[in-house]
Design an enzyme around this catalytic site. Structure first.
Site, mmCIF file in Angstrom:
data_model
loop_
_atom_site.group_PDB
_atom_site.id
_atom_site.type_symbol
_atom_site.label_atom_id
_atom_site.label_comp_id
_atom_site.label_asym_id
_atom_site.label_seq_id
_atom_site.Cartn_x
_atom_site.Cartn_y
_atom_site.Cartn_z
ATOM 1 N N CYS A 1 42.941 38.829 48.396
ATOM 2 C CA CYS A 1 42.661 37.459 48.816
ATOM 3 C C CYS A 1 43.568 36.456 48.124
ATOM 4 O O CYS A 1 43.473 35.254 48.362
ATOM 5 C CB CYS A 1 41.213 37.108 48.533
ATOM 6 S SG CYS A 1 40.094 38.291 49.242
ATOM 7 N N CYS B 1 46.344 30.367 43.725
ATOM 8 C CA CYS B 1 46.981 29.140 44.170
ATOM 9 C C CYS B 1 46.749 28.020 43.169
ATOM 10 O O CYS B 1 46.082 28.204 42.154
ATOM 11 C CB CYS B 1 46.456 28.753 45.541
ATOM 12 S SG CYS B 1 44.708 28.429 45.568
ATOM 13 N N CYS C 1 37.784 28.344 45.537
ATOM 14 C CA CYS C 1 38.359 28.508 44.198
ATOM 15 C C CYS C 1 37.367 28.077 43.128
ATOM 16 O O CYS C 1 37.270 28.695 42.062
ATOM 17 C CB CYS C 1 39.630 27.679 44.048
ATOM 18 S SG CYS C 1 40.967 28.250 45.091
ATOM 19 N N ASP D 1 43.566 35.695 44.894
ATOM 20 C CA ASP D 1 42.981 35.015 43.732
ATOM 21 C C ASP D 1 42.392 36.038 42.774
ATOM 22 O O ASP D 1 41.503 36.807 43.168
ATOM 23 C CB ASP D 1 41.766 34.149 44.129
ATOM 24 C CG ASP D 1 42.086 33.026 45.080
ATOM 25 O OD1 ASP D 1 42.850 32.150 44.693
ATOM 26 O OD2 ASP D 1 41.523 33.037 46.198
#
Ligand SMILES: Cc1ncc(COP(=O)(O)O)c(C=O)c1O
Ligand SMILES: Cc1ncc(COP(=O)(O)O)c(C=O)c1O
Lengths: 147, 393, 393, 147
Positions: A33, A58, A102, A35
């Protein structure tokens, strides 16, 4: 797209790195994904005296990691367990809707590290009831472009 | 310093192009369908633009149809042929690494009962001609394979594809939005029946494109209404846009060799120097069969959006195949299509060069990119492991 | 003297509009989908333009979707709803005097198995509300009736139409391409679900339009591909075009009362003086329920194209419902729709006024048009007879 | 759109008007289609000594009428009967494709007037074999717009 706070925490992340012989380590996310957050804690008398993180992800993944570590540093475990994803997002002056996951990841990373601490030390925290550090989180719908 | 290296996303309108467009906003603004002098003037300049574009493709002027962009041209070509030929068959062949304007159109047709074969590509992004042959059925009505890929720059063997299409009497559409302006393309000689192009990729304005339709090709309109574009594409023509497209096309093909040679030089400098300086990298796309301006490199252990943001902070504008740039979690279908793992795909960077790129800019990137990659890697839990392993050797 | 009286065909881009557009051709040219600073800047100005247009319609910004023009908006609204609701029903109601972007789209849907009712209009161009009620079936999924007609200027009773649509839970689309900028339109209050507009009719650039889609309305995309416009309309955004549209919309609604009042004054002068001076004429469209800038008069015994050409020779640019302007032999479906005979329809002239129209221009037309009509009548074998009859009285 | 010659003949048409007590009159076209041409001839010793026309129609209808009258004026009937539509169009430096039917109409108008002359005077011209002055001509395909 991102608030100045997000950009600040992205460009100058607080608490990046590792702790040697940490009292607890938690890792969440999945390279698929895009992350992964890894959090290291030093805990003394139920207080988080030091915290470091490493994040593959990110800009907002890095910024939320940084902000989460800043929030929980110096807090008791109980207090840290009360950290919510929206508190992290709010502290960053908000996140774009597509990036809210996030902040969820950051919350999970903290919980996951404390879970590790609890497991190692045979402690019980009701806030971790039902928490599964290996759980995969929902994927968003995909499909976007390059121009 | 501002270094724009996202020419594949869009280009600035060149000065000469904008100058040529300007009078058509408020001096000669007549509707080309009107018979008065204002309208006739407009009709004339649209015909001129059509001629100019036809010339770059060695095509006839009446084979060029203006659209509202490359996406519309792709939609039109594919749906238009599908609907026109549906009594003949309902099978279409495309590839897995097409632009979404092609892929999503095909997926839409699938919902409507068409059958689509999505060809695999190899690790360079090339389709396999034998796969193509094998995919052909007696109900295949269209092959649509892009000329060159927008993300990884790979250029398909379009002549060989066209030959196979011809042998089997199947129409061939190619999305040449990225290739146009970088290669001399002669659809007639190559055997291409339909070809999409877009102005904003060649220093023309956004919101105008064209579809080349070989004379005699059966195709339904996509936009119904007025009699514009010989009754095949309704809507008042984007007059200044079309004028600009014509001028941009003329410029692009006036000095195409010079222009591509320069780009290839810069491109290869970037590829060689960045990959020389930075370990754990991978060049995406074909080493030589690639767009002159395309650099696409994966940097292991880091994620594309954070790389882009960091580059942006030093003024460098690039693009990434990371899904994170779009809020989606899956990385680009193109990078997955060439077989990258998710994590490597996430860490990819596209730098696309253009006519305004300078040596200074190239040097600037070569100087600034490596420390940024290193900084992000230092933050990455994935890199940690590698360093650990390296240490433990 | 050059007198442009074809504002309904298209308008010049206003100076302030063009000025606002200019930086987006070659200074801020980033692709709005890109995450670097160039792209973010573009995204911001598109959002600003969207806000501005939303404001003129008292709508929410996320109800405005940019398109490549009014025709595309019409195609999208009608096909998009038809395909989205086809499991619910396949019947659509429209009128006989719609713009071809609506009519030909409906005809296309007819070929695909939809059923279309084309409502008649009265001699003023108004639909009959009872006819509309009667046309509704339990499989009716969409009513599409234009707000104001482009040829004869007639304004439909859109609120009453919307009420009927609402009572029957049927979606209502209106082609407001001509009405936008001349009337305050609040789709929410009126009960309109979808509404098409186009920039080049309100002193914005050609090749950009928008579709208002009321939140929650089911509609399929027309152009598939990239994720632009919330995944509902693919294609790199026409950045300067959208910026210009936003500015033009803002200007149009800033001084709308003033602007329409002026137009109505000029319009009525033209109608009254021309019809006073020239015998054997007929005003087409409704005397009061008409666009502020629309004059449409039939001059018996002469043909529209020769009238237009003659006007063009003295610098006056108008338009005609004569088929001769298009090389077809049948006159405009709108003029036939209001019951004109072929020969009278052939002799019709549309003069459409705009923001740049001056009293001097109006006077010029009033001076030059009558002798031109007389000259053409003198050449006409049809006039001969009338004079003969007059003589023999 | 139109050549200068067409515009000249449209703006300054030759031979407009009527002839009192003409030797022949022909009319073709149909108001439905937006074109009617009426032609008057004065014929002396098989020579067209005068010709006038009236036309209801578009610019090219007027221009082709004018040009046709100019061509046949002073010609013998036989010569006039040899007039073709393309000769009229050529003499005008060409017509847009969609307007070629106007030149056909002009040819028909001449023939129709001579037909009238032949009928009145019981003459036979083989060039008129099969010519029917009341025949309706093909309609073009239609459908166009206003913008
Ligand atoms: C290969 C390819 N096809 C199609 C398109 C779509 O063109 P446009 O942006 O003009 O709609 C693009 C760029 O966006 C592209 O790179
Ligand atoms: C009523 C009406 N609808 C639709 C259109 C089409 O808009 P566009 O020219 O932007 O395609 C026009 C004008 O051309 C119009 O007048």
């Amino acid at each position: 797209m991102y608030s100045d706070k997000v950009m600040d925490h992205f460009m100058n992340p607080r608490n990046v790195g590792e702790i040697e012989n940490p009292d607890a380590v938690g890792q969440v996310g999945n390279p698929k994904c895009g992350d992964i957050m890894k959090m290291y804690l030093r805990i003394e008398n139920d207080v988080i005296t030091d915290v470091k993180f490493k994040t593959f992800g990110c800009g907002s993944a890095i910024a939320t990691s940084s902000m989460a570590t800043e929030i929980i540093k110096g807090k008791t475990i109980k207090e840290a367990l009360r950290l919510t994803n929206s508190a992290v997002a709010d502290a960053l002056d908000g996140l774009p809707p597509v990036k809210m996951h996030c902040s969820v990841l950051a919350e999970q990373a903290v919980k996951s590290a404390i879970y590790d601490y609890a497991t190692k030390n045979d402690l019980y925290f009701e806030e971790l009831e039902g928490f599964d550090p290996n759980e995969e989180h929902d994927h968003h719908d995909h499909g976007d472009d390059h121009c | 310093m501002k270094v724009y290296l996202d020419y594949a996303a869009t280009t600035p309108v060149k000065k000469e192009v904008l100058e040529e467009m300007l009078p058509y906003f408020n001096q000669h603004y007549g509707n080309p369908s009107s018979i008065h002098s204002f309208g006739r003037e407009s009709k004339k300049v649209i015909d001129l633009a059509r001629d100019r574009i036809a010339k770059t493709l060695a095509a006839k002027s009446d084979e060029i149809f203006f659209t509202g962009g490359g996406s519309e041209a792709d939609n039109w070509a594919i749906k238009g042929v599908a609907y026109a030929l549906k009594s003949k068959g309902n099978h279409i062949i495309t590839s897995k690494i097409e632009h979404h304007a092609v892929l999503h159109t095909c997926q839409q047709l699938e919902k409507e009962g068409f059958e689509i074969t999505y060809l695999d590509v190899d690790h360079h992004g090339l389709i396999n001609l034998e796969d193509l042959r094998r995919a052909i059925r007696n109900n295949t009505i269209l092959i649509t394979i892009m000329y060159a890929n927008n993300e990884i720059g790979t250029v398909q063997p379009i002549k060989a594809i066209a030959d196979i299409a011809k042998e089997n009497s199947i129409l061939l559409h190619t999305d040449a939005v990225q290739a146009y302006g970088s290669f001399k393309i002669n659809p007639e000689i190559l055997g291409i029946d339909l070809l999409s192009i877009s102005a904003h990729k060649i220093y023309g304005p956004k919101g105008v494109g064209a579809l080349y339709i070989k004379k005699g090709t059966k195709i339904h309109p996509l936009l119904h209404g007025g009699a514009q574009e010989k009754r095949r594409r309704a809507g008042t023509e984007n007059l200044p846009g079309i004028v600009g497209f014509g001028k941009a096309a003329e410029i692009a093909y006036n000095n195409i060799e010079e222009h591509t040679e320069k780009l290839i030089n810069y491109r290869d400098q970037l590829i060689n120097k960045l990959m020389g300086k930075i370990p754990y990298t991978r060049l995406n796309g074909h080493p030589t069969k690639r767009l002159p301006g395309n650099v696409n490199i994966s940097f292991e252990f880091i994620e594309g959006e954070s790389l882009l943001l960091s580059l942006d902070m030093v003024g460098i504008a690039g693009s990434s195949g990371s899904a994170c740039t779009s809020g989606s979690l899956d990385p680009s279908h193109v990078l997955m299509g060439i077989g990258l793992s998710h994590e490597i795909a996430h860490g990819s960077l596209r730098l696309s060069l253009g006519d305004l790129t300078t040596q200074e800019e190239i040097d600037y990137v070569i100087q600034h990119l490596p420390p940024i990659v290193e900084r992000l890697r230092q933050m990455s839990p994935l890199y940690e492991k590698v360093k650990g392993e390296a240490k433990s050797v």
